[in-house]
Design an enzyme around this catalytic site. Structure first.
Site, PDB file in Angstrom:
ATOM      1  N   TYR A  31       0.824  -1.210   0.000  1.00  0.00           N
ATOM      2  CA  TYR A  31       0.000   0.000   0.000  1.00  0.00           C
ATOM      3  C   TYR A  31       0.861   1.265   0.000  1.00  0.00           C
ATOM      4  O   TYR A  31       0.427   2.301  -0.482  1.00  0.00           O
ATOM      5  CB  TYR A  31      -0.884   0.047   1.254  1.00  0.00           C
ATOM      6  CG  TYR A  31      -2.197  -0.691   1.156  1.00  0.00           C
ATOM      7  CD1 TYR A  31      -2.250  -2.006   0.703  1.00  0.00           C
ATOM      8  CD2 TYR A  31      -3.383  -0.075   1.534  1.00  0.00           C
ATOM      9  CE1 TYR A  31      -3.458  -2.680   0.642  1.00  0.00           C
ATOM     10  CE2 TYR A  31      -4.593  -0.743   1.471  1.00  0.00           C
ATOM     11  CZ  TYR A  31      -4.623  -2.043   1.031  1.00  0.00           C
ATOM     12  OH  TYR A  31      -5.824  -2.705   0.968  1.00  0.00           O
ATOM     13  N   LYS A  39       3.197 -15.453   2.485  1.00  0.00           N
ATOM     14  CA  LYS A  39       3.329 -16.196   1.225  1.00  0.00           C
ATOM     15  C   LYS A  39       4.818 -16.487   1.044  1.00  0.00           C
ATOM     16  O   LYS A  39       5.450 -16.098   0.052  1.00  0.00           O
ATOM     17  CB  LYS A  39       2.742 -15.355   0.076  1.00  0.00           C
ATOM     18  CG  LYS A  39       2.625 -16.045  -1.255  1.00  0.00           C
ATOM     19  CD  LYS A  39       1.573 -17.148  -1.310  1.00  0.00           C
ATOM     20  CE  LYS A  39       1.610 -17.883  -2.640  1.00  0.00           C
ATOM     21  NZ  LYS A  39       0.765 -19.091  -2.648  1.00  0.00           N
ATOM     22  N   ASP A  68      -3.008 -18.365   0.898  1.00  0.00           N
ATOM     23  CA  ASP A  68      -4.045 -19.063   0.119  1.00  0.00           C
ATOM     24  C   ASP A  68      -4.708 -20.144   0.968  1.00  0.00           C
ATOM     25  O   ASP A  68      -5.929 -20.315   0.973  1.00  0.00           O
ATOM     26  CB  ASP A  68      -3.488 -19.630  -1.207  1.00  0.00           C
ATOM     27  CG  ASP A  68      -2.178 -20.381  -1.049  1.00  0.00           C
ATOM     28  OD1 ASP A  68      -1.583 -20.360   0.054  1.00  0.00           O
ATOM     29  OD2 ASP A  68      -1.741 -21.008  -2.038  1.00  0.00           O
ATOM     30  N   ASP A 112     -12.086  -9.008   5.249  1.00  0.00           N
ATOM     31  CA  ASP A 112     -13.421  -9.002   4.634  1.00  0.00           C
ATOM     32  C   ASP A 112     -14.018 -10.408   4.674  1.00  0.00           C
ATOM     33  O   ASP A 112     -15.189 -10.596   4.993  1.00  0.00           O
ATOM     34  CB  ASP A 112     -13.349  -8.544   3.160  1.00  0.00           C
ATOM     35  CG  ASP A 112     -13.639  -7.061   3.000  1.00  0.00           C
ATOM     36  OD1 ASP A 112     -13.391  -6.299   3.960  1.00  0.00           O
ATOM     37  OD2 ASP A 112     -14.110  -6.660   1.918  1.00  0.00           O
ATOM     38  N   ASP A 138      -6.179  -6.951   4.526  1.00  0.00           N
ATOM     39  CA  ASP A 138      -7.345  -6.310   3.906  1.00  0.00           C
ATOM     40  C   ASP A 138      -8.287  -7.383   3.370  1.00  0.00           C
ATOM     41  O   ASP A 138      -9.498  -7.372   3.631  1.00  0.00           O
ATOM     42  CB  ASP A 138      -6.878  -5.386   2.775  1.00  0.00           C
ATOM     43  CG  ASP A 138      -8.043  -4.756   2.034  1.00  0.00           C
ATOM     44  OD1 ASP A 138      -8.982  -4.282   2.707  1.00  0.00           O
ATOM     45  OD2 ASP A 138      -8.027  -4.746   0.788  1.00  0.00           O
TER      46      ASP A 138
HETATM   47  C1  IPM Z   1     -10.230  -1.235   4.463  1.00  0.00           C
HETATM   48  C2  IPM Z   1     -10.494  -0.650   3.121  1.00  0.00           C
HETATM   49  C3  IPM Z   1      -9.331   0.262   2.750  1.00  0.00           C
HETATM   50  C4  IPM Z   1      -8.084  -0.591   2.711  1.00  0.00           C
HETATM   51  C5  IPM Z   1      -9.522   1.041   1.450  1.00  0.00           C
HETATM   52  C6  IPM Z   1     -10.786   1.874   1.481  1.00  0.00           C
HETATM   53  C7  IPM Z   1      -8.333   1.876   1.121  1.00  0.00           C
HETATM   54  O1  IPM Z   1     -10.689  -1.649   2.186  1.00  0.00           O
HETATM   55  O2  IPM Z   1     -10.077  -0.475   5.435  1.00  0.00           O
HETATM   56  O3  IPM Z   1     -10.185  -2.469   4.567  1.00  0.00           O
HETATM   57  O4  IPM Z   1      -7.825  -1.261   1.700  1.00  0.00           O
HETATM   58  O5  IPM Z   1      -7.348  -0.577   3.692  1.00  0.00           O
HETATM   59 MG    MG Z   2     -10.829  -3.599   3.019  1.00  0.00          MG
END
Ligand code: IPM
Ligand code: MG
Length: 357
Positions: free
Chosen positions: A142, A191, A223, A251, A247
């Site tokens: 990032y 990884k 993975d 999710d 990230d």
């Molecule tokens: C998160 C989001 C952010 C990230 C984006 C909005 C930049 O997806 O906080 O998980 O990738 O960190």
């Molecule tokens: Mg995210």
């Protein structure tokens, strides 16, 4: 106790959840006698519209001068076509970096009242999913060099992933300490079969593991981890991983709990000053309809009380009120199921506020 909170109302449906979260904090203040002042900060799409910059210095300054930052979510279709310097996400990344918030804690826990909402088979959910992702937040791909250039007449893009061992060590230490306060199991995800950053990551983690003999430590390839999260999520206690893997996996982890609309997060650095935000995005498709789930943002405020302000009983009061609201069968649309009572964003917050004692 008096605390100054920088509040980023955010974009699209974020404004609704932040508004309700402030009402929750006001109730806490009313009952427990602490006072909060709220400093409004523009960041993301709102700041682009106002200042042509997703996080101007004067807005960043307000965050730096606060005791903690509360954020809903940023972004939306209005800004999707913008160049990178003018995208909402760029403001968020700058905020994390400038405030030195290298630790991102993302819990994924199934609320018993919502167990049926998980997309996983019920027999897996019943095994009790309760894990914490510790994501490195200010390094890796990032924040490496990014570029798109022309080579031999065709476009070539690069994003560089790099980690200094100090960056790995400080997040590793937080992860081991987090595991010590929980079930004492740590899975480090990398990884290392392909990436040098992961080989260094693994090496530093192994050295740290020697300092924490009580923690059961393991390495896992990313993975495999993505697969294990849906197959056997109860094996995990704490997961530590680099920025981009974190990230993606966070999710996934939040979705298996049944609703990403329920999951808060907290970002911290070397001080108690933190940034608190839901894991979910700004849900542009339902903005202004009073149906967005305010729980993740409200629960983020609870984390703020606990981690930045040391207000444990006030944090518990919010969390208990959310659980009791679910137990009383109130549901926002995203977590609605038959026989439950559907509530809008404001109505859901009212139910929570009424249960704060
Ligand atoms: C998160 C989001 C952010 C990230 C984006 C909005 C930049 O997806 O906080 O998980 O990738 O960190
Ligand atoms: Mg995210």
């Amino acid at each position: 106790m008096h605390k100054k909170i920088a509040v980023i109302h955010g974009d699209c449906s974020s404004k609704e959840i932040v508004r309700e979260t402030i009402r929750v904090l006001n109730k806490i203040s009313h009952i427990y006698g602490c006072t909060f002042t709220y400093e409004k900060v523009a960041m993301g799409g709102e700041a682009i519209d106002l200042y042509d910059d997703p996080l101007p210095d004067h807005e960043l300054q307000k965050c730096k001068e606060s005791d903690a930052v509360l954020l809903g979510a940023i972004g939306g279709p209005a800004w999707d076509h913008m160049p990178k310097e003018k995208r909402p996400e760029t403001g968020l990344l700058r905020l994390r970096k400038e405030m030195g918030l290298y630790t991102n804690l993302r819990p994924a826990k199934v609320f018993s009242a919502l167990a049926k909402a998980s997309p996983l088979k019920q027999e897996i959910v019943d095994r009790n999913i309760d894990l914490m992702i510790v994501r490195e937040l200010t390094g890796g791909i990032y924040f490496g060099e990014h570029s798109i250039t022309i080579e031999n007449g065709s476009r070539y893009a690069r994003d560089i992933m790099g980690y200094h061992e100090e960056e790995i060590e400080r997040i590793g230490r937080i992860a081991f300490e987090t595991a010590m306060k929980r079930r004492k199991k740590l899975t480090s995800v990398d990884k290392a079969n392909v990436l040098d950053t992961s080989r260094l990551w693994r090496d530093v983690m192994h050295t740290l593991a020697e300092e924490y003999p009580e923690v059961t430590y393991e390495d896992m390839l990313v993975d495999n981890c993505a697969m294990q999260l849906v197959k056997n999520p109860d094996q995990f206690d704490v997961i530590v991983t680099e920025n981009m893997f974190g990230d993606i996996l966070s999710d996934e982890a939040s979705e298996i709990t049944g609703s990403i609309g329920m999951i808060p997060s907290c970002s911290l650095g070397d001080t108690k000053q933190g940034l608190y935000e839901p894991v979910h995005g700004s849900a542009p498709d339902i903005a202004g309809m009073d149906i967005v789930n305010p729980c993740a943002c409200i629960l983020s405020a609870a984390l703020m009380l606990r981690y930045s302000f040391g207000m444990e009983k006030e944090a518990n009061a919010i969390e208990r009120a959310v659980e009791e609201t679910l137990a009383a069968d109130y549901r926002t649309k995203d977590i609605m199921s038959t026989d439950k009572i559907q509530a809008g964003c404001t109505a859901m917050a009212n139910e929570i506020i009424n249960r704060i004692r």
